[in-house]
Design an enzyme around this catalytic site. Structure first.
Site, PDB file in Angstrom:
ATOM      1  N   GLU A  82     -45.112  39.213  52.504  1.00  0.00           N
ATOM      2  CA  GLU A  82     -44.357  40.286  52.858  1.00  0.00           C
ATOM      3  C   GLU A  82     -45.557  41.331  53.306  1.00  0.00           C
ATOM      4  OE1 GLU A  82     -41.375  41.001  53.565  1.00  0.00           O
ATOM      5  OE2 GLU A  82     -40.700  38.821  52.661  1.00  0.00           O
ATOM      6  N   THR A 123     -56.235  41.485  53.054  1.00  0.00           N
ATOM      7  CA  THR A 123     -56.314  42.990  53.808  1.00  0.00           C
ATOM      8  C   THR A 123     -57.348  43.925  53.225  1.00  0.00           C
ATOM      9  OG1 THR A 123     -54.954  44.616  54.263  1.00  0.00           O
ATOM     10  CG2 THR A 123     -54.332  43.461  52.406  1.00  0.00           C
ATOM     11  N   ASP A 124     -57.806  44.474  54.241  1.00  0.00           N
ATOM     12  CA  ASP A 124     -58.676  45.551  53.784  1.00  0.00           C
ATOM     13  C   ASP A 124     -57.947  46.691  52.786  1.00  0.00           C
ATOM     14  OD1 ASP A 124     -57.144  47.021  55.675  1.00  0.00           O
ATOM     15  OD2 ASP A 124     -59.075  47.610  56.613  1.00  0.00           O
ATOM     16  N   GLU A 125     -56.638  46.639  53.053  1.00  0.00           N
ATOM     17  CA  GLU A 125     -56.039  47.534  52.159  1.00  0.00           C
ATOM     18  C   GLU A 125     -56.210  47.294  50.619  1.00  0.00           C
ATOM     19  OE1 GLU A 125     -51.739  48.679  53.084  1.00  0.00           O
ATOM     20  OE2 GLU A 125     -52.401  48.117  55.388  1.00  0.00           O
ATOM     21  N   TYR A 147     -47.444  46.867  48.177  1.00  0.00           N
ATOM     22  CA  TYR A 147     -47.836  45.788  49.184  1.00  0.00           C
ATOM     23  C   TYR A 147     -49.390  45.474  48.777  1.00  0.00           C
ATOM     24  CZ  TYR A 147     -50.481  43.846  53.277  1.00  0.00           C
ATOM     25  OH  TYR A 147     -51.143  43.080  54.121  1.00  0.00           O
ATOM     26  N   LYS A 151     -51.312  42.027  47.009  1.00  0.00           N
ATOM     27  CA  LYS A 151     -51.835  41.172  47.800  1.00  0.00           C
ATOM     28  C   LYS A 151     -53.426  41.172  46.974  1.00  0.00           C
ATOM     29  CE  LYS A 151     -52.176  39.959  51.541  1.00  0.00           C
ATOM     30  NZ  LYS A 151     -51.640  38.653  52.506  1.00  0.00           N
TER      31      LYS A 151
HETATM   32  P1  NAD Z   1     -45.860  39.138  59.708  1.00  0.00           P
HETATM   33  O1  NAD Z   1     -45.019  39.920  58.742  1.00  0.00           O
HETATM   34  O2  NAD Z   1     -45.760  39.222  61.169  1.00  0.00           O
HETATM   35  O3  NAD Z   1     -45.692  37.622  59.273  1.00  0.00           O
HETATM   36  C1  NAD Z   1     -45.523  37.024  58.171  1.00  0.00           C
HETATM   37  C2  NAD Z   1     -44.862  35.671  58.166  1.00  0.00           C
HETATM   38  O4  NAD Z   1     -44.821  34.990  56.965  1.00  0.00           O
HETATM   39  C3  NAD Z   1     -43.426  35.508  58.744  1.00  0.00           C
HETATM   40  O5  NAD Z   1     -43.534  34.560  59.720  1.00  0.00           O
HETATM   41  C4  NAD Z   1     -42.499  35.005  57.581  1.00  0.00           C
HETATM   42  O6  NAD Z   1     -41.412  34.455  57.982  1.00  0.00           O
HETATM   43  C5  NAD Z   1     -43.691  34.410  56.698  1.00  0.00           C
HETATM   44  N1  NAD Z   1     -43.127  34.505  55.198  1.00  0.00           N
HETATM   45  C6  NAD Z   1     -42.954  35.599  54.623  1.00  0.00           C
HETATM   46  N2  NAD Z   1     -42.539  35.102  53.092  1.00  0.00           N
HETATM   47  C7  NAD Z   1     -42.735  33.978  53.124  1.00  0.00           C
HETATM   48  C8  NAD Z   1     -42.596  33.000  52.071  1.00  0.00           C
HETATM   49  N3  NAD Z   1     -42.226  33.010  50.907  1.00  0.00           N
HETATM   50  N4  NAD Z   1     -42.760  31.527  52.322  1.00  0.00           N
HETATM   51  C9  NAD Z   1     -43.026  31.297  53.649  1.00  0.00           C
HETATM   52  N5  NAD Z   1     -43.445  32.173  54.689  1.00  0.00           N
HETATM   53  C10 NAD Z   1     -42.958  33.372  54.494  1.00  0.00           C
HETATM   54  O7  NAD Z   1     -47.427  39.298  59.195  1.00  0.00           O
HETATM   55  P2  NAD Z   1     -48.617  39.338  59.870  1.00  0.00           P
HETATM   56  O8  NAD Z   1     -48.991  40.933  60.502  1.00  0.00           O
HETATM   57  O9  NAD Z   1     -48.847  38.378  60.786  1.00  0.00           O
HETATM   58  O10 NAD Z   1     -49.860  39.206  58.739  1.00  0.00           O
HETATM   59  C11 NAD Z   1     -50.291  37.708  58.279  1.00  0.00           C
HETATM   60  C12 NAD Z   1     -51.147  37.852  57.115  1.00  0.00           C
HETATM   61  O11 NAD Z   1     -52.123  38.747  57.355  1.00  0.00           O
HETATM   62  C13 NAD Z   1     -50.550  38.420  55.672  1.00  0.00           C
HETATM   63  O12 NAD Z   1     -50.874  37.764  54.970  1.00  0.00           O
HETATM   64  C14 NAD Z   1     -50.955  40.011  55.915  1.00  0.00           C
HETATM   65  O13 NAD Z   1     -51.012  40.592  54.578  1.00  0.00           O
HETATM   66  C15 NAD Z   1     -52.311  39.748  56.338  1.00  0.00           C
HETATM   67  N6  NAD Z   1     -53.126  41.076  57.363  1.00  0.00           N
HETATM   68  C16 NAD Z   1     -52.255  41.480  58.216  1.00  0.00           C
HETATM   69  C17 NAD Z   1     -52.890  42.630  59.005  1.00  0.00           C
HETATM   70  C18 NAD Z   1     -52.014  43.330  60.091  1.00  0.00           C
HETATM   71  O14 NAD Z   1     -52.569  44.242  60.638  1.00  0.00           O
HETATM   72  N7  NAD Z   1     -50.851  42.726  60.569  1.00  0.00           N
HETATM   73  C19 NAD Z   1     -53.925  42.955  58.614  1.00  0.00           C
HETATM   74  C20 NAD Z   1     -54.765  42.187  57.631  1.00  0.00           C
HETATM   75  C21 NAD Z   1     -54.143  41.197  56.752  1.00  0.00           C
HETATM   76  O1  TDX Z   2     -43.843  54.899  61.765  1.00  0.00           O
HETATM   77  C1  TDX Z   2     -44.895  54.904  61.426  1.00  0.00           C
HETATM   78  N1  TDX Z   2     -45.511  56.183  61.672  1.00  0.00           N
HETATM   79  C2  TDX Z   2     -46.825  56.267  61.417  1.00  0.00           C
HETATM   80  O2  TDX Z   2     -47.683  57.424  61.477  1.00  0.00           O
HETATM   81  C3  TDX Z   2     -45.704  53.826  60.958  1.00  0.00           C
HETATM   82  C4  TDX Z   2     -45.063  52.560  60.699  1.00  0.00           C
HETATM   83  C5  TDX Z   2     -46.941  54.070  60.727  1.00  0.00           C
HETATM   84  N2  TDX Z   2     -47.536  55.214  60.645  1.00  0.00           N
HETATM   85  C6  TDX Z   2     -48.851  55.274  60.382  1.00  0.00           C
HETATM   86  C7  TDX Z   2     -49.359  54.678  59.084  1.00  0.00           C
HETATM   87  C8  TDX Z   2     -50.620  54.291  59.084  1.00  0.00           C
HETATM   88  O3  TDX Z   2     -51.757  55.364  58.754  1.00  0.00           O
HETATM   89  O4  TDX Z   2     -49.961  54.538  61.321  1.00  0.00           O
HETATM   90  C9  TDX Z   2     -50.789  53.601  60.405  1.00  0.00           C
HETATM   91  C10 TDX Z   2     -50.461  52.304  60.632  1.00  0.00           C
HETATM   92  O5  TDX Z   2     -49.522  51.947  59.847  1.00  0.00           O
HETATM   93  P1  TDX Z   2     -48.913  50.359  59.883  1.00  0.00           P
HETATM   94  O6  TDX Z   2     -48.829  49.884  61.270  1.00  0.00           O
HETATM   95  O7  TDX Z   2     -47.509  50.373  59.139  1.00  0.00           O
HETATM   96  O8  TDX Z   2     -50.153  49.641  58.918  1.00  0.00           O
HETATM   97  P2  TDX Z   2     -50.632  49.728  57.906  1.00  0.00           P
HETATM   98  O9  TDX Z   2     -49.945  50.767  56.738  1.00  0.00           O
HETATM   99  O10 TDX Z   2     -52.048  50.466  58.154  1.00  0.00           O
HETATM  100  O11 TDX Z   2     -50.968  48.515  57.212  1.00  0.00           O
HETATM  101  C11 TDX Z   2     -51.126  47.487  58.433  1.00  0.00           C
HETATM  102  O12 TDX Z   2     -52.505  47.016  58.107  1.00  0.00           O
HETATM  103  C12 TDX Z   2     -53.064  46.216  57.124  1.00  0.00           C
HETATM  104  C13 TDX Z   2     -50.220  46.085  58.124  1.00  0.00           C
HETATM  105  O13 TDX Z   2     -48.964  46.522  58.228  1.00  0.00           O
HETATM  106  C14 TDX Z   2     -50.858  45.296  56.756  1.00  0.00           C
HETATM  107  O14 TDX Z   2     -50.115  44.161  56.736  1.00  0.00           O
HETATM  108  C15 TDX Z   2     -52.307  45.113  56.820  1.00  0.00           C
HETATM  109  O15 TDX Z   2     -52.352  44.507  55.503  1.00  0.00           O
END
Ligand code: NAD
Ligand code: TDX
Length: 339
Positions: A82, A123-125, A147, A151
């Protein structure tokens, strides 16, 4: 190599599956994904009939299904999670179930079946916010949201499995990622798709929070480097080197789409909103990785992708998405009317 990719139907996972199939002619990939609201087989439509690729639907917390898949794989890369901070504030339970219990299930199955390398995409978070400078891998964890805390929990279990059982696990801590196929709840695709429909762009707080933007294919090549060359038990930061405030990102998107700045709607801030993320990537650079995508060009091609692929995102902005959108933004829009 037989690779098990978990969560491969999401944003980064689907880009990674396509990237690896394109690069390695002999690779076999099983994509195991629960298909939550964020999982979408449209992301992989172009490769679904590739004989080296197979999709299996299931939950990473279901040991009976994932165990045999891990047993047959040479390595596992987990993307399943998630992932949306705002959703974790509304409803943390699902985050603990997948991002902690799900990771535990992967680790336990990997231990039982003596798996090869396990790469956990984190994640860097997990570090929390940093005012100046950049976090290094040994810095203390200080997550702010359910979240990032979930993680961090998954990561700590993984490191304990390395120390206690010798499980060869690596952890990556990527920064904010952007590019094609990102679900339109995250800020970049949300703002692009709202702007295309002349809908307000809900900017949290003062818009001065900083994120370090990483193009999705650069995130994929970093994970590939860790998969092949990462040392077991080690953590690797991944950053794009593109720190921008949210207001800068918002202006750039509006300018690229030739839309007015009057679409920006300041809304109430996210609780515990981290001010700035920044990671030092020296350790990963030593593995031979470097990001290739200049940010403005990457943003431009992402905007172009959403303009040209409305078939992909329009159907996502319905049903559950609209319920979530109302829950997340209705109050914010109401309280800032006329600002
Ligand atoms: P996303 O939300 O787009 O995709 C998540 C995927 O995981 C989906 O396909 C979902 O169906 C699947 N999933 C969720 N729960 C599951 C479960 N219990 N079993 C099997 N599958 C399940 O996410 P994303 O943005 O592609 O992120 C992928 C990974 O990278 C995550 O672990 C996230 O924490 C990490 N991450 C994301 C970002 C970002 O900016 N998007 C940055 C750093 C790290
Ligand atoms: O509606 C919005 N308005 C807004 O100002 C949303 C959705 C976000 N924001 C701001 C919050 C953050 O400062 O934009 C920035 C980015 O927000 P998100 O896209 O929700 O990302 P963030 O919360 O930084 O987390 C993301 O990066 C690290 C991913 O969702 C994570 O999965 C990942 O680990």
């Amino acid at each position: 190599m037989r690779l098990l990719v978990t969560g491969g139907a999401g944003f980064i996972g689907s880009n990674f599956v396509r990237y690896m199939l394109g690069k390695y002619p002999d690779i076999e990939i099983v994509n195991y994904d629960k298909l939550t609201y964020a999982g979408n087989l449209d992301n992989l439509r172009d490769i679904e009939s590739n004989p080296q690729y197979r999709f299996v639907q299931g939950d990473i917390a279901d040991a009976a299904v994932i165990g045999p898949l891990i047993a047959k794989a040479d390595a596992v890369v987990n993307f399943a999670a998630e992932t949306h901070v705002d959703r974790s504030i509304h409803d943390p339970g699902g985050f603990i179930q997948t991002d902690v219990v799900g990771i535990y299930t992967i680790l336990e199955s990997a231990r039982e079946h003596k798996a090869g390398k396990v790469v956990l995409v984190s994640t860097d978070e997990v570090y929390g916010s940093i005012e100046d400078g950049s976090f290094r891998e040994q810095d203390r964890l200080d997550p702010s949201s359910p979240y990032s805390a979930s993680k961090a929990g998954g990561e700590l279990l993984a490191l304990a499995y390395y120390k206690t059982f010798g499980l060869p696990v690596c952890i990556t801590r990527g920064s904010n990622t952007y590019g094609p196929y990102q679900y339109p709840e995250k800020v970049i695709p949300l703002f692009i798709t709202n702007a295309l429909d002349n809908l307000p762009l809900p900017l949290y707080g003062d818009g001065l929070n900083v994120r370090d933007w990483l193009f999705v294919l650069d995130h994929c090549s970093a994970i590939e480097a860790v998969l092949h060359r990462g040392n077991p038990g080690e953590i690797y930061n991944i950053g794009g080197g593109n720190e921008r405030t949210n207001i800068e990102i918002t202006h750039a998107i509006l300018d690229m789409l030739e839309k007015p700045r009057s679409l920006i709607r300041p809304v109430q801030d996210r609780p515990a909103h981290d001010r700035r993320y920044s990671v030092d990537c020296e350790k990963l650079v030593k593995l031979g990785w470097a990001p290739a995508q200049p940010f403005e060009e990457g943003l431009r091609l992402t905007v172009k992708w959403y303009v040209e692929n409305q078939w992909w995102w329009r159907k996502l902005k319905s049903g559950e998405y609209l319920d979530y959108y109302k829950k997340q933004y209705a109050r914010g829009f109401e309280s800032t009317k006329g600002r």
